[in-house]
Design a protein around this motif. Sequence first.
Motif, PDB file in Angstrom:
ATOM      1  N   ALA A 177      61.762   8.619 -98.019  1.00  0.00           N
ATOM      2  CA  ALA A 177      62.436   8.731 -96.723  1.00  0.00           C
ATOM      3  C   ALA A 177      63.565   7.714 -96.648  1.00  0.00           C
ATOM      4  N   PRO A 185      67.125   6.115 -94.168  1.00  0.00           N
ATOM      5  CA  PRO A 185      67.720   5.988 -92.847  1.00  0.00           C
ATOM      6  C   PRO A 185      69.111   6.614 -92.786  1.00  0.00           C
ATOM      7  N   VAL A 190      59.570   4.652 -98.175  1.00  0.00           N
ATOM      8  CA  VAL A 190      60.581   4.779 -97.135  1.00  0.00           C
ATOM      9  C   VAL A 190      61.538   3.604 -97.277  1.00  0.00           C
ATOM     10  N   ASP A 246      63.690   1.175 -95.590  1.00  0.00           N
ATOM     11  CA  ASP A 246      63.701   0.647 -94.228  1.00  0.00           C
ATOM     12  C   ASP A 246      65.002  -0.085 -93.960  1.00  0.00           C
ATOM     13  N   TYR A 248      65.729   9.264 -89.390  1.00  0.00           N
ATOM     14  CA  TYR A 248      65.323   9.093 -90.788  1.00  0.00           C
ATOM     15  C   TYR A 248      65.123  10.476 -91.421  1.00  0.00           C
ATOM     16  N   VAL A 292      58.136   7.135 -89.538  1.00  0.00           N
ATOM     17  CA  VAL A 292      57.947   7.854 -90.800  1.00  0.00           C
ATOM     18  C   VAL A 292      56.542   7.607 -91.339  1.00  0.00           C
ATOM     19  N   THR A 323      67.507   3.609 -86.040  1.00  0.00           N
ATOM     20  CA  THR A 323      68.756   4.354 -86.108  1.00  0.00           C
ATOM     21  C   THR A 323      69.573   4.095 -84.844  1.00  0.00           C
ATOM     22  N   SER A 352      64.612  15.903 -91.398  1.00  0.00           N
ATOM     23  CA  SER A 352      64.035  14.747 -90.710  1.00  0.00           C
ATOM     24  C   SER A 352      62.646  14.440 -91.268  1.00  0.00           C
ATOM     25  N   THR A 408      62.926   7.747 -85.667  1.00  0.00           N
ATOM     26  CA  THR A 408      64.092   6.873 -85.538  1.00  0.00           C
ATOM     27  C   THR A 408      63.814   5.460 -86.066  1.00  0.00           C
ATOM     28  N   THR A 409      62.610   5.244 -86.614  1.00  0.00           N
ATOM     29  CA  THR A 409      62.269   3.974 -87.270  1.00  0.00           C
ATOM     30  C   THR A 409      61.422   4.287 -88.506  1.00  0.00           C
ATOM     31  N   ALA A 410      61.346   3.312 -89.408  1.00  0.00           N
ATOM     32  CA  ALA A 410      60.481   3.467 -90.581  1.00  0.00           C
ATOM     33  C   ALA A 410      59.022   3.598 -90.159  1.00  0.00           C
ATOM     34  N   THR A 469      71.922   4.110 -97.551  1.00  0.00           N
ATOM     35  CA  THR A 469      71.508   5.431 -98.029  1.00  0.00           C
ATOM     36  C   THR A 469      72.549   6.025 -98.972  1.00  0.00           C
TER      37      THR A 469
END
Length: 339
Positions: A25, A27, A164, A166, A32, A153, A170, A138, A148-150, A123
């Motif tokens: 995953a 950002p 992920v 991090d 994400y 996820v 976002t 997504s 919208t955050t690690a 990214t």
Amino acid sequence: METKRYHRETLAAAAAALRAGQLVAFPTETVYGLGADATNEAAAKSVYATKGRPSDNPLIVTVANREMVARFATITPQAAKLMDQFWPGPLTIILNIHPGSLSKTVTGGLSTAAFRMPENALTRELIAQAGVPIVGPSANLSGKPSPTTAEHVLHDFDGKIAGVLDDGPTQVGVESTVIDMTVTPAAILRPGAIGPQELAPIIGFVDSEMHHVGASETPKAPGMKYKHYAPAAQVVVVDKPEQFAQTLKWAAASGQAYGVLATDAILQTVPRAIPQYSLGVDVKSATHALFAGLRWFDLHPTVTLVLAQAFPAAGLGAAYMNRLLKSAGNEHFNPADAK
């Protein structure tokens, strides 16, 4: 599987995982994404399986630079103008692809694909180090609010993906605008932070009327066909601020455990004992907070009903309302029900 939390200093390891066909995953400035090598069909298929995503819901191809796009698709002069103006940024562009250049797993069997170059520099570096574009839906279980955050996820995929990347929360909070450049006039298939008012001066008239996809059709872009962004509780849209007093009475009389997702001005009128999540002060803060708020109610499983504030569907409000209505399955509070 141990799901690792990658950072800038471990970027090479994240890129290696992608090259090995694993899911990482990543950002963006919007939400994400769930990354896999777009040229590896098995990896792309694992994205569908991991998310529980319908197989006719095509994947966005996320790139580090324009040269990656040219390997797979024809960049028209009009599309190039949009790339010049808005890339990197929250705009996804649908183009005709070179025959056989991408698998049907990525395209949903279409002769088009959606491409995006995110604003997030970390990214873009990840993709460059991997050396391949990555699919980027997504990073949430299909149908659930986008992350919208690690931490969001990991809530859905801890132990299910390799890692992920991090880079903190976002900025925008809703997914990118999707514009179809394979039709005339160009058409917005999913609203986002970039609207027709920004696009039209660059390429002329843009069709911004939302297009509906039939049950037997394959959508050209994500989010056009299925219910999305929904917490476990039923979301009900409250169309006007002045309806909240009546809506609160209706919800209390229903006997359901309810919560409220609204701006601070509305929340001042809500009893403190009622679970509530602030959307801030205006449509901009509300758009940024919407997915986090919907996810917050999943952490309160006793809540079965969420009353959510609407905004006029103009400008950024069009993106906000698109996501909110999908999360609610188009359920609105009906004042007649409260009489």
